[in-house]
Scaffold this motif. Structure first.
Motif, PDB file in Angstrom:
ATOM      1  N   SER A 167      -2.893   9.258   1.962  1.00 31.38           N
ATOM      2  CA  SER A 167      -2.150   8.694   3.094  1.00 31.38           C
ATOM      3  C   SER A 167      -2.208   7.162   3.062  1.00 31.38           C
ATOM      4  O   SER A 167      -2.968   6.571   2.284  1.00 31.38           O
ATOM      5  CB  SER A 167      -2.727   9.209   4.410  1.00 31.38           C
ATOM      6  OG  SER A 167      -4.057   8.752   4.580  1.00 31.38           O
ATOM      7  N   ARG A 168      -1.430   6.522   3.916  1.00 32.14           N
ATOM      8  CA  ARG A 168      -1.398   5.055   3.930  1.00 32.14           C
ATOM      9  C   ARG A 168      -2.765   4.454   4.252  1.00 32.14           C
ATOM     10  O   ARG A 168      -3.092   3.363   3.774  1.00 32.14           O
ATOM     11  CB  ARG A 168      -0.362   4.574   4.950  1.00 32.14           C
ATOM     12  CG  ARG A 168       1.070   4.893   4.572  1.00 32.14           C
ATOM     13  CD  ARG A 168       2.046   4.331   5.589  1.00 32.14           C
ATOM     14  NE  ARG A 168       2.030   2.889   5.600  1.00 32.14           N
ATOM     15  CZ  ARG A 168       2.758   2.097   4.815  1.00 32.14           C
ATOM     16  NH1 ARG A 168       3.563   2.648   3.915  1.00 32.14           N
ATOM     17  NH2 ARG A 168       2.707   0.786   4.914  1.00 32.14           N
ATOM     18  N   SER A 169      -3.552   5.155   5.032  1.00 34.71           N
ATOM     19  CA  SER A 169      -4.894   4.662   5.347  1.00 34.71           C
ATOM     20  C   SER A 169      -5.968   5.433   4.590  1.00 34.71           C
ATOM     21  O   SER A 169      -7.149   5.362   4.935  1.00 34.71           O
ATOM     22  CB  SER A 169      -5.149   4.782   6.858  1.00 34.71           C
ATOM     23  OG  SER A 169      -5.036   6.141   7.279  1.00 34.71           O
ATOM     24  N   GLY A 170      -5.557   6.170   3.558  1.00 30.57           N
ATOM     25  CA  GLY A 170      -6.493   6.994   2.802  1.00 30.57           C
ATOM     26  C   GLY A 170      -7.328   6.205   1.823  1.00 30.57           C
ATOM     27  O   GLY A 170      -7.192   4.982   1.646  1.00 30.57           O
ATOM     28  N   LEU A 176      -6.923   0.418  -3.596  1.00 31.56           N
ATOM     29  CA  LEU A 176      -5.873  -0.458  -4.124  1.00 31.56           C
ATOM     30  C   LEU A 176      -5.764  -1.744  -3.311  1.00 31.56           C
ATOM     31  O   LEU A 176      -5.424  -2.810  -3.858  1.00 31.56           O
ATOM     32  CB  LEU A 176      -4.530   0.278  -4.124  1.00 31.56           C
ATOM     33  CG  LEU A 176      -4.410   1.466  -5.074  1.00 31.56           C
ATOM     34  CD1 LEU A 176      -3.063   2.152  -4.902  1.00 31.56           C
ATOM     35  CD2 LEU A 176      -4.591   1.029  -6.525  1.00 31.56           C
ATOM     36  N   GLY A 177      -6.071  -1.669  -2.021  1.00 30.54           N
ATOM     37  CA  GLY A 177      -6.030  -2.872  -1.194  1.00 30.54           C
ATOM     38  C   GLY A 177      -7.058  -3.902  -1.606  1.00 30.54           C
ATOM     39  O   GLY A 177      -6.861  -5.110  -1.388  1.00 30.54           O
ATOM     40  N   LEU A 178      -8.160  -3.461  -2.230  1.00 25.30           N
ATOM     41  CA  LEU A 178      -9.195  -4.395  -2.690  1.00 25.30           C
ATOM     42  C   LEU A 178      -8.697  -5.289  -3.809  1.00 25.30           C
ATOM     43  O   LEU A 178      -9.229  -6.378  -4.019  1.00 25.30           O
ATOM     44  CB  LEU A 178     -10.434  -3.620  -3.141  1.00 25.30           C
ATOM     45  CG  LEU A 178     -11.146  -2.788  -2.052  1.00 25.30           C
ATOM     46  CD1 LEU A 178     -12.305  -2.006  -2.658  1.00 25.30           C
ATOM     47  CD2 LEU A 178     -11.649  -3.706  -0.930  1.00 25.30           C
ATOM     48  N   ILE A 179      -7.688  -4.819  -4.542  1.00 29.60           N
ATOM     49  CA  ILE A 179      -7.146  -5.635  -5.643  1.00 29.60           C
ATOM     50  C   ILE A 179      -5.750  -6.164  -5.295  1.00 29.60           C
ATOM     51  O   ILE A 179      -4.999  -6.561  -6.185  1.00 29.60           O
ATOM     52  CB  ILE A 179      -7.113  -4.838  -6.955  1.00 29.60           C
ATOM     53  CG1 ILE A 179      -6.291  -3.530  -6.782  1.00 29.60           C
ATOM     54  CG2 ILE A 179      -8.515  -4.485  -7.406  1.00 29.60           C
ATOM     55  CD1 ILE A 179      -6.135  -2.744  -8.078  1.00 29.60           C
TER      56      ILE A 179
END
Length: 333
Positions: A167-170, A176-179
Motif C-alpha cells: 500500500s502507499r503507506s506500506g 523506497l522513501g528512504l532513498i
C-alpha cells in the motif's frame, strides 16, 4: 462329376473340422486367461481392496459430475433441469466467441500464462540448483523452510499481506522513501499489476516447486562431479554439463504436466489481487466463468470451461509429440 463333388465335400468337412478346432482352442485360451486373471486378483486382493476407495471417490467426484457438461450444449433452464432443457448444439460456443468479454479475458490469460512460464516455472529449478551448491547444511535448511512457508497459506491470507505491504503507506514504499522514491500504487497501477502477479507467484510457489528438483539432484551420481573436478571443470561448467542434463527429463515432465493448465493461471491469486482499476487486465478465463455463473449464464460458463480443458489437452498432445520428436525417450507417453 461325382469325384469333384466328393472332393468338395471333403474340403468342406476339413474346413468345418479346422473351424471347430480353432473355436475349441480359442475357448481354452479364454478359459486359461480367465483362470490366470482370477489367480492374479486373488494374489493381489488386499492391494485391490486398498485401491477401491480412492478409485470410487475419484469416479464419484471427477467423472460423475461430467454429466453437467451437457449444459454447454443446451439452453439451460434451472426449472427444467439438464435433461429437460432444449438442445442448441454449439450455439453457446458461437455466442461466447462473438464477444461478451471472452476475447479480453482470453488475451489476459494467455499473457499472464506466458509470463509465468518465462519467470515462474524456472524459479524452483534455479533455487534447487543454487541450494544444491551450498555446502553449509544449516543455511540450506533454513532457506528451504522459509521458501516452503508461503505455499501453506491461502491466497486470501497472502493477498492481505501483500495489500498491507504494498500500500502507499506500506513497508515497501517506506523503504523506497528512504532513498527518495515517492509512494507507488503497486496494486492499483495497471502497468505494475503483472509484475506484482509474477513476483507474488514466485514467492508463493518457488519453495514447494523445488522439492521435486531437489529429489532429482539427489539422484545424480556424485562420481560425475568428482571426475569433472579432476578434469578442472569450474562450478558453472559442472552445473551446465552435469546438473542440468541430469535433471532435464524431470524438467520436461513437469513442463508437459503444467502445459495442460496453460489457461488456468491461478484463479485464487488473480481474484484476490485484482482491484477495480486493474480489472481490465486482471480479468482471466476463470473469472469470466465465475461472472457467467453468478449471472445465471450457466451454459456460457460451462462452455468456457470445456474450451479451456480441450485447449489444454491439445497443447499437451502437441507438446508431447514435439518432445518425443526431439528425444524419443522423453515424453509422457
Amino acid at each position: 462329376m461325382a469325384r469333384s463333388t466328393l472332393l468338395r465335400h471333403d474340403e468342406e468337412n476339413n474346413h468345418a473340422t479346422s473351424a471347430a478346432a480353432g473355436r475349441m482352442i480359442a475357448r481354452q485360451h479364454a478359459k486359461g486367461a480367465l483362470r490366470r486373471t482370477i489367480r492374479s486378483y486373488r494374489a493381489h486382493k488386499y492391494a485391490i481392496i486398498m485401491f477401491l476407495p480412492g478409485f470410487l471417490l475419484f469416479l464419484l467426484f471427477h467423472y460423475v459430475p461430467m454429466y453437467g457438461l451437457l449444459i454447454a450444449f443446451k439452453d439451460y433452464k434451472l426449472t427444467k433441469g439438464i435433461l429437460g432443457s432444449p438442445w442448441v448444439g454449439i450455439d453457446n460456443f458461437r455466442f461466447m466467441f462473438s464477444g461478451h468479454g471472452l476475447t479480453n479475458a482470453l488475451r489476459n490469460t494467455v499473457v499472464i500464462s506466458l509470463l509465468k512460464y518465462v519467470f515462474v516455472f524456472p524459479a524452483p529449478i534455479v533455487l534447487a540448483i543454487l541450494l544444491n551448491e551450498v555446502r553449509l547444511v544449516a543455511f540450506r535448511r533454513v532457506v528451504q523452510t522459509v521458501s516452503y512457508l508461503p505455499h501453506f497459506f491461502s491466497w486470501v491470507i497472502l493477498s492481505g499481506i501483500l495489500f498491507t505491504f504494498l500500500s502507499r503507506s506500506g513497508g515497501l514504499n517506506q523503504l523506497l522513501g528512504l532513498i527518495g522514491i515517492g509512494p507507488i500504487d503497486w496494486l492499483i497501477d495497471p502497468e505494475k499489476f503483472y509484475g506484482v502477479i509474477i513476483l507474488s507467484d514466485i514467492w508463493h510457489s518457488i519453495g514447494w516447486g523445488s522439492i521435486v528438483y531437489f529429489a532429482a539432484l539427489a539422484a545424480i551420481d556424485p562420481t560425475l562431479y568428482e571426475a569433472a573436478i579432476a578434469d578442472g571443470a569450474s562450478r558453472w561448467r559442472r552445473i551446465w554439463h552435469i546438473t542440468l542434463p541430469s535433471i532435464t527429463p524431470v524438467i520436461t515432465t513437469m513442463l508437459l504436466l503444467s502445459i495442460g493448465h496453460f489457461l488456468s493461471v491461478g484463479f485464487d491469486q488473480i481474484y484476490n489481487l485484482t482491484t477495480p482499476t486493474t480489472s481490465s487486465i486482471g480479468d482471466i478465463l476463470d473469472t469470466y466463468v465465475l461472472r457467467r455463473l453468478l449471472s445465471m449464464d450457466y451454459q456460457l460458463g460451462v462452455a468456457a470451461s470445456i474450451f479451456s480443458s480441450v485447449f489444454g489437452l491439445l497443447l499437451v498432445i502437441a507438446a508431447n509429440r514435439l518432445v518425443k520428436w526431439y528425444n524419443e525417450d522423453q515424453g509422457l507417453w
